[in-house]
Design a protein around this motif. Structure first.
Motif, PDB file in Angstrom:
ATOM      1  N   THR A 284       0.826  -1.206   0.000  1.00  0.00           N
ATOM      2  CA  THR A 284       0.000   0.000   0.000  1.00  0.00           C
ATOM      3  C   THR A 284       0.857   1.251   0.000  1.00  0.00           C
ATOM      4  O   THR A 284       0.560   2.232  -0.692  1.00  0.00           O
ATOM      5  CB  THR A 284      -0.934  -0.012   1.227  1.00  0.00           C
ATOM      6  OG1 THR A 284      -1.652  -1.245   1.266  1.00  0.00           O
ATOM      7  CG2 THR A 284      -1.915   1.143   1.163  1.00  0.00           C
ATOM      8  N   LEU A 285       1.943   1.246   0.789  1.00  0.00           N
ATOM      9  CA  LEU A 285       2.829   2.413   0.826  1.00  0.00           C
ATOM     10  C   LEU A 285       3.479   2.645  -0.530  1.00  0.00           C
ATOM     11  O   LEU A 285       3.564   3.786  -1.003  1.00  0.00           O
ATOM     12  CB  LEU A 285       3.897   2.212   1.905  1.00  0.00           C
ATOM     13  CG  LEU A 285       4.958   3.312   2.019  1.00  0.00           C
ATOM     14  CD1 LEU A 285       4.319   4.634   2.397  1.00  0.00           C
ATOM     15  CD2 LEU A 285       6.031   2.934   3.029  1.00  0.00           C
ATOM     16  N   TRP A 286       3.937   1.583  -1.180  1.00  0.00           N
ATOM     17  CA  TRP A 286       4.553   1.730  -2.502  1.00  0.00           C
ATOM     18  C   TRP A 286       3.545   2.276  -3.513  1.00  0.00           C
ATOM     19  O   TRP A 286       3.874   3.174  -4.306  1.00  0.00           O
ATOM     20  CB  TRP A 286       5.099   0.380  -2.959  1.00  0.00           C
ATOM     21  CG  TRP A 286       5.587   0.372  -4.372  1.00  0.00           C
ATOM     22  CD1 TRP A 286       4.904  -0.002  -5.480  1.00  0.00           C
ATOM     23  CD2 TRP A 286       6.874   0.787  -4.826  1.00  0.00           C
ATOM     24  NE1 TRP A 286       5.671   0.136  -6.603  1.00  0.00           N
ATOM     25  CE2 TRP A 286       6.899   0.615  -6.229  1.00  0.00           C
ATOM     26  CE3 TRP A 286       8.013   1.272  -4.189  1.00  0.00           C
ATOM     27  CZ2 TRP A 286       8.019   0.924  -6.996  1.00  0.00           C
ATOM     28  CZ3 TRP A 286       9.126   1.580  -4.956  1.00  0.00           C
ATOM     29  CH2 TRP A 286       9.123   1.405  -6.331  1.00  0.00           C
ATOM     30  N   SER A 287       2.347   1.767  -3.493  1.00  0.00           N
ATOM     31  CA  SER A 287       1.320   2.249  -4.426  1.00  0.00           C
ATOM     32  C   SER A 287       1.002   3.715  -4.168  1.00  0.00           C
ATOM     33  O   SER A 287       0.783   4.489  -5.097  1.00  0.00           O
ATOM     34  CB  SER A 287       0.060   1.392  -4.286  1.00  0.00           C
ATOM     35  OG  SER A 287       0.350   0.026  -4.467  1.00  0.00           O
ATOM     36  N   PHE A 288       0.986   4.115  -2.886  1.00  0.00           N
ATOM     37  CA  PHE A 288       0.705   5.517  -2.561  1.00  0.00           C
ATOM     38  C   PHE A 288       1.816   6.431  -3.074  1.00  0.00           C
ATOM     39  O   PHE A 288       1.542   7.503  -3.644  1.00  0.00           O
ATOM     40  CB  PHE A 288       0.546   5.671  -1.050  1.00  0.00           C
ATOM     41  CG  PHE A 288       0.395   7.099  -0.607  1.00  0.00           C
ATOM     42  CD1 PHE A 288      -0.824   7.745  -0.729  1.00  0.00           C
ATOM     43  CD2 PHE A 288       1.467   7.792  -0.084  1.00  0.00           C
ATOM     44  CE1 PHE A 288      -0.968   9.066  -0.339  1.00  0.00           C
ATOM     45  CE2 PHE A 288       1.341   9.108   0.313  1.00  0.00           C
ATOM     46  CZ  PHE A 288       0.118   9.744   0.182  1.00  0.00           C
ATOM     47  N   LEU A 289       3.076   6.028  -2.881  1.00  0.00           N
ATOM     48  CA  LEU A 289       4.178   6.860  -3.352  1.00  0.00           C
ATOM     49  C   LEU A 289       4.179   6.977  -4.873  1.00  0.00           C
ATOM     50  O   LEU A 289       4.481   8.047  -5.422  1.00  0.00           O
ATOM     51  CB  LEU A 289       5.513   6.283  -2.885  1.00  0.00           C
ATOM     52  CG  LEU A 289       5.787   6.303  -1.377  1.00  0.00           C
ATOM     53  CD1 LEU A 289       7.167   5.729  -1.072  1.00  0.00           C
ATOM     54  CD2 LEU A 289       5.670   7.705  -0.810  1.00  0.00           C
ATOM     55  N   ARG A 290       3.833   5.896  -5.561  1.00  0.00           N
ATOM     56  CA  ARG A 290       3.797   5.937  -7.025  1.00  0.00           C
ATOM     57  C   ARG A 290       2.710   6.879  -7.548  1.00  0.00           C
ATOM     58  O   ARG A 290       2.843   7.418  -8.641  1.00  0.00           O
ATOM     59  CB  ARG A 290       3.567   4.530  -7.579  1.00  0.00           C
ATOM     60  CG  ARG A 290       4.733   3.581  -7.370  1.00  0.00           C
ATOM     61  CD  ARG A 290       5.925   3.958  -8.219  1.00  0.00           C
ATOM     62  NE  ARG A 290       5.594   3.892  -9.643  1.00  0.00           N
ATOM     63  CZ  ARG A 290       6.301   4.461 -10.599  1.00  0.00           C
ATOM     64  NH1 ARG A 290       7.354   5.192 -10.296  1.00  0.00           N
ATOM     65  NH2 ARG A 290       5.951   4.337 -11.851  1.00  0.00           N
ATOM     66  N   SER A 291       1.661   7.071  -6.765  1.00  0.00           N
ATOM     67  CA  SER A 291       0.569   7.948  -7.196  1.00  0.00           C
ATOM     68  C   SER A 291       0.700   9.364  -6.641  1.00  0.00           C
ATOM     69  O   SER A 291      -0.153  10.206  -6.929  1.00  0.00           O
ATOM     70  CB  SER A 291      -0.775   7.358  -6.754  1.00  0.00           C
ATOM     71  OG  SER A 291      -0.831   7.245  -5.349  1.00  0.00           O
ATOM     72  N   SER A 292       1.742   9.657  -5.848  1.00  0.00           N
ATOM     73  CA  SER A 292       1.908  10.991  -5.240  1.00  0.00           C
ATOM     74  C   SER A 292       3.334  11.482  -5.471  1.00  0.00           C
ATOM     75  O   SER A 292       4.043  11.840  -4.520  1.00  0.00           O
ATOM     76  CB  SER A 292       1.591  10.937  -3.746  1.00  0.00           C
ATOM     77  OG  SER A 292       0.325  10.394  -3.509  1.00  0.00           O
ATOM     78  N   LEU A 293       3.766  11.503  -6.708  1.00  0.00           N
ATOM     79  CA  LEU A 293       5.154  11.860  -7.020  1.00  0.00           C
ATOM     80  C   LEU A 293       5.413  13.348  -6.879  1.00  0.00           C
ATOM     81  O   LEU A 293       6.571  13.762  -6.759  1.00  0.00           O
ATOM     82  CB  LEU A 293       5.497  11.406  -8.451  1.00  0.00           C
ATOM     83  CG  LEU A 293       5.375   9.907  -8.730  1.00  0.00           C
ATOM     84  CD1 LEU A 293       5.755   9.605 -10.175  1.00  0.00           C
ATOM     85  CD2 LEU A 293       6.248   9.101  -7.778  1.00  0.00           C
ATOM     86  N   LYS A 294       4.396  14.179  -6.894  1.00  0.00           N
ATOM     87  CA  LYS A 294       4.575  15.628  -6.812  1.00  0.00           C
ATOM     88  C   LYS A 294       4.193  16.156  -5.435  1.00  0.00           C
ATOM     89  O   LYS A 294       3.757  17.309  -5.303  1.00  0.00           O
ATOM     90  CB  LYS A 294       3.727  16.331  -7.881  1.00  0.00           C
ATOM     91  CG  LYS A 294       4.089  15.951  -9.304  1.00  0.00           C
ATOM     92  CD  LYS A 294       5.507  16.385  -9.655  1.00  0.00           C
ATOM     93  CE  LYS A 294       5.846  16.048 -11.095  1.00  0.00           C
ATOM     94  NZ  LYS A 294       7.234  16.445 -11.434  1.00  0.00           N
ATOM     95  N   SER A 295       4.373  15.362  -4.395  1.00  0.00           N
ATOM     96  CA  SER A 295       3.978  15.742  -3.043  1.00  0.00           C
ATOM     97  C   SER A 295       5.186  15.698  -2.118  1.00  0.00           C
ATOM     98  O   SER A 295       6.223  15.120  -2.433  1.00  0.00           O
ATOM     99  CB  SER A 295       2.883  14.812  -2.508  1.00  0.00           C
ATOM    100  OG  SER A 295       1.750  14.812  -3.359  1.00  0.00           O
ATOM    101  N   LYS A 296       5.000  16.313  -0.955  1.00  0.00           N
ATOM    102  CA  LYS A 296       6.002  16.294   0.114  1.00  0.00           C
ATOM    103  C   LYS A 296       5.429  15.462   1.254  1.00  0.00           C
ATOM    104  O   LYS A 296       4.404  15.831   1.836  1.00  0.00           O
ATOM    105  CB  LYS A 296       6.321  17.717   0.569  1.00  0.00           C
ATOM    106  CG  LYS A 296       7.583  17.840   1.392  1.00  0.00           C
ATOM    107  CD  LYS A 296       7.937  19.301   1.594  1.00  0.00           C
ATOM    108  CE  LYS A 296       9.223  19.446   2.369  1.00  0.00           C
ATOM    109  NZ  LYS A 296       9.608  20.868   2.522  1.00  0.00           N
ATOM    110  N   ILE A 297       6.075  14.341   1.565  1.00  0.00           N
ATOM    111  CA  ILE A 297       5.483  13.309   2.405  1.00  0.00           C
ATOM    112  C   ILE A 297       6.433  12.964   3.549  1.00  0.00           C
ATOM    113  O   ILE A 297       7.648  12.928   3.369  1.00  0.00           O
ATOM    114  CB  ILE A 297       5.176  12.044   1.580  1.00  0.00           C
ATOM    115  CG1 ILE A 297       4.356  12.398   0.332  1.00  0.00           C
ATOM    116  CG2 ILE A 297       4.446  11.004   2.407  1.00  0.00           C
ATOM    117  CD1 ILE A 297       4.288  11.283  -0.691  1.00  0.00           C
TER     118      ILE A 297
END
Length: 822
Positions: A284-297
């Motif tokens: 789930t974390l990997w999928s979230f990062l792949r869909s939020s490439l333009k964010s600061k997390i």
């Protein structure tokens, strides 16, 4: 003349006596401080104040706040600063990102200024922070707003040289520090005095007063005077009477600006949670990062080993967003660099532990992901406080395992934290389990990190006090280990110890029943005479050496028997027992037999070809095999020694011709690395001696031209160096002339940073800087020059040629070379 002189004397005597500027300045400062004290005494703490200009502040503090762009006050600042300026003890509680740092820094500067504190008075204010990163952040804010004051401030944290801190510690007026390092200086630094401290501040007080810092804080308080002003600030303030009594608070003013609010978190924060099984968290974390490439997390984990494993694994898989990691086991320099990188970046992901959960102000954080459940609701509040700061928008997601959902939601509800459940889109979720398994198989270091991450996570769950939320036995540990890429779950000693403890604490009659049942299951015997013999056998154990134990071990690693299952998965299919036929089959496959030829086997075709070696095998008379090697006589296999040759390719190499090294041209055609030219083509071009002479002539000319070119380049470099030396000498002469005309100038900065360079020059002393002009070398005259000076100019003068402006062609270069050669 006498009358004029008397008139002049009368005019001079009528003028007022000239006063010393220092006296005037001191008197003006005393008047300002007296006025400031009167304004503070007349200040109404309950009156609403909206801007810093309405507060009775000194001009130095006002200029520092204005230069740092602090104009309006937040709620906690408006209510806390008024009480703190009057010397009251304060318990300040406000939401994360509400500006608590200025609420205690401004009163520190003002109270010391009104008391006319100097470096000779020693340490006046002490600020304690639970983490190094927060201490650095507080110190930077103090330097900004206190730049116009004359106080000296220092930063005392771990990870730096203790001796360097000792040298500067005695000159500090304000110290920002962590508890452990501060106590070390109090116990070991003889010149460090804390008897005159006026103010003590505890930022994130609930964390500092926690069990981890309890003994340290108690020891620090023992070194401090009883008569002092104490201020405690945190988003989740401690209210324990025992904690407050330990700090000797005198009638503290409790200021909680958001106590009546409907939520303990900012209203601009969107909070959600996801129920995810433990083995699916990394997917789930990997999928979230792949869909939020333009964010600061920011992604929070419960242990530093988890942070390191996930960082190393994701870094190799490259999700498409810059990755950083921060935890308490890193060196201080790396922690500072990573904090700075994440603060200045626009799009990045930071894997971190709770070391960055409190007080740190990272600009424009879009998401806060809590992959591991926080230990309590207070930790949750501090984690999500890294986003939605200063009325900005932010979003937070909490990952919960199904066994943690009910308990954690009830804890959050008690703290007035609104949180909603969201679901994951199954079509957008990607699985990385196979990639992790492949990476752990190829990289033993990554597999070791995965084992440590698994152990540390289970241990973090095991040590939690709230057993309604955290239950180790309810977690699918085998599946979780597989999701990390491990072939099996590592052994957990403390879980095994718990089972032993539970069996030990069971009633005695239950232990007897369970032992009898085990005996029946193992041997198939009831309570007959054989039980006595079995007990006798158990009392007399057979002697076993360490070699016996070594050879009995099937798995020589930290894994359980699950690893053995994975290795012998194919052989165990269809077998009911675990150590029966599977072990025998595994032992049979332990050694792999190489390819061999049987002399007595019947071959239908007298000529066969070995697919591995490419050699022809023939059967000759008498049933003897003959191996045909290219370019060699057949090798007869007529003995056992020759037969063994076929089992080793290495031994067969001496019977083969040496190999040839090939290179490929641009068209893909293979050539030998050294090829001789065709002899007929060579003879067509003429005699060999003539070709040799022509080749030598061309090479000599090429070498001569290259030599001329190199000499020209060397001359040009020599001229450039000479010109640079002249420029430096001219600049030094001009600087020396300027120094002779103007007096020395020294600038002393009031604040000392971490490196503390400014305070190396003590007050009242100026450093004498002498700039000596560069020494000119004596000109050396040769005998020829002396003769020329005495007898006149020499007749044989050297002829020089003007250099060509630019060499364009080979003809130009040859012309220039011929001119040089005369």
């Amino acid at each position: 003349m006498a009358r004029d002189q008397s008139s002049r004397n009368g005019k001079a005597s009528s003028k007022a006596p000239r006063q010393n500027p220092r006296t005037l300045k001191r008197k003006r400062n005393e008047d300002d401080i007296a006025t400031l004290k009167q304004r503070v005494a007349d200040l109404d703490p309950k009156a609403p104040i909206e801007s810093f200009t309405e507060l009775p502040l000194s001009e130095a503090t006002r200029l520092g706040l204005s230069a740092s762009h602090f104009k309006t006050l937040t709620d906690i600042q408006s209510r806390a600063i008024s009480h703190a300026l009057r010397g009251r003890d304060i318990l300040g509680a406000a939401k994360t990102g509400s500006g608590k740092t200025l609420a205690f820094l401004v009163p520190i500067l003002e109270n010391l200024y009104r008391k006319q504190w100097t470096e000779y008075d020693g340490l006046g204010a002490l600020i304690l922070s639970p983490t190094r990163e927060l201490a650095i952040q507080i110190f930077e804010v103090l330097r900004k707003i206190g730049r116009h004051h004359t106080f000296s401030a220092g930063l005392v944290i771990g990870g730096k040289s203790l001796q360097e801190e000792r040298e500067r510690l005695g000159r500090m007026n304000i110290l920002v520090c962590t508890p452990g390092r501060m106590l070390q200086h109090m116990d070991q630094t003889a010149a460090f005095e804390t008897d005159n401290i006026q103010m003590l501040v505890l930022d994130e007080a609930d964390r500092i007063m926690d069990m981890g810092f309890q003994s340290t804080v108690d020891a620090i308080v023992e070194h401090l005077p009883k008569e002092r002003q104490t201020m405690l600030f945190s988003a989740t303030q401690t209210k324990k009477v025992s904690d407050l009594a330990r700090l000797s608070l005198q009638d503290p003013e409790y200021i909680s600006v958001h106590e009546a609010a409907t939520s303990a978190t900012p209203s601009t924060l969107q909070q959600h949670y996801v129920v995810t099984p433990l083995p699916d968290k990394l997917d789930t974390l990997w999928s979230f990062l792949r869909s939020s490439l333009k964010s600061k997390i920011i992604v929070f984990f419960s242990s530093s080993k988890e942070v390191r494993f996930v960082y190393e694994a994701f870094r190799h898989m490259q999700p498409g967003i810059p990755l950083l990691h921060l935890h308490g086991r890193q060196k201080q320099g790396a922690r500072v660099d990573i904090t700075h990188k994440f603060s200045t970046s626009k799009n990045s992901c930071l894997f971190a532990t709770d070391v960055v959960a409190r007080g740190l102000d990272f600009p424009a954080v879009d998401w806060v992901i809590q992959l591991d459940c926080p230990e309590d609701s207070d930790t949750y509040i501090h984690r999500v406080g890294r986003t939605a700061r200063y009325e900005r928008d932010g979003r937070a997601v909490l990952f919960l395992e199904p066994s943690e959902e009910i308990g954690m939601l009830s804890r959050l509800e008690q703290k007035k934290i609104p949180i909603e459940r969201i679901n994951i889109r199954a079509n957008k979720q990607q699985s990385i389990k196979h990639q992790l398994q492949n990476m752990c198989f190829k990289d033993p270091q990554l597999k070791y990190l995965g084992q440590k991450a698994f152990t540390s996570y289970v241990k973090s769950i095991h040590i939690q006090k709230d057993k309604e939320v955290f239950d180790v036995k309810a977690l699918p540990l085998e599946e979780f280990a597989a999701s990390l890429g491990l072939p099996g779950a590592p052994r957990i000693k403390f879980i095994k110890g718990e089972d032993t403890k539970s069996r030990k604490n069971a009633p005695r009659h239950l232990q007897l029943v369970s032992s009898d049942d085990e005996d029946e299951d193992e041997d198939g015997e009831g309570e007959d005479g054989n039980t006595e013999s079995k007990k006798k056998k158990s009392k007399e154990p057979e002697v076993r050496t360490k070699y016996d134990r070594m050879f009995e071990r099937r798995n020589q690693d930290v894994f359980t028997e699950h690893y053995t299952k994975l290795i012998y998965e194919d052989t165990e299919a269809g077998n009911s027992s675990k150590t029966g036929n599977a072990t025998a089959d595994a032992d049979e496959d332990f050694l792999a037999v190489k390819r061999r030829y049987d002399v007595e086997e019947e071959v239908d075709d007298p000529t066969t070809k070995d697919s591995d070696t490419g050699m022809q095998v023939k059967k000759v008379a008498g049933g003897v095999l003959a191996v045909q090697i290219a370019g060699k006589d057949p090798l007869l296999i007529d003995s056992n020694r020759r037969e063994k040759l076929l089992q080793s390719r290495k031994k067969l190499l001496k019977y083969k011709s040496p190999g040839k090294k090939l290179v490929y041209d641009d068209d893909g055609n293979a050539h030998e690395i050294y090829e001789l030219e065709d002899e007929d083509d060579f003879k067509k071009r003429g005699d060999a001696e003539a070709q040799r002479a022509k080749f030598l002539e061309l090479e000599t000319e090429r070498a001569r031209l290259a030599d001329v070119r190199d000499k020209e380049i060397a001359k040009q470099k020599k001229r450039e160096k000479k010109e640079q030396r002249r420029e430096r000498a001219r600049a030094e002469r001009e600087a020396a002339a300027e120094e002779e005309g103007a007096g020395p100038v020294a600038v002393l900065a009031p604040f000392e940073g971490e490196e503390g360079g400014e305070d190396d020059i003590p007050d009242g002393e100026m450093e004498d800087v002498k700039i000596q002009p560069p020494s000119k070398k004596q000109k050396k005259f040769r005998r020829d020059d002396e003769e020329e000076a005495s007898n006149g100019p020499r007749k044989n003068t050297k002829i020089t040629f003007n250099e060509p402006a630019e060499v364009q062609t080979l003809e130009d270069l040859e012309a220039f070379a011929s001119g040089l050669l005369g």
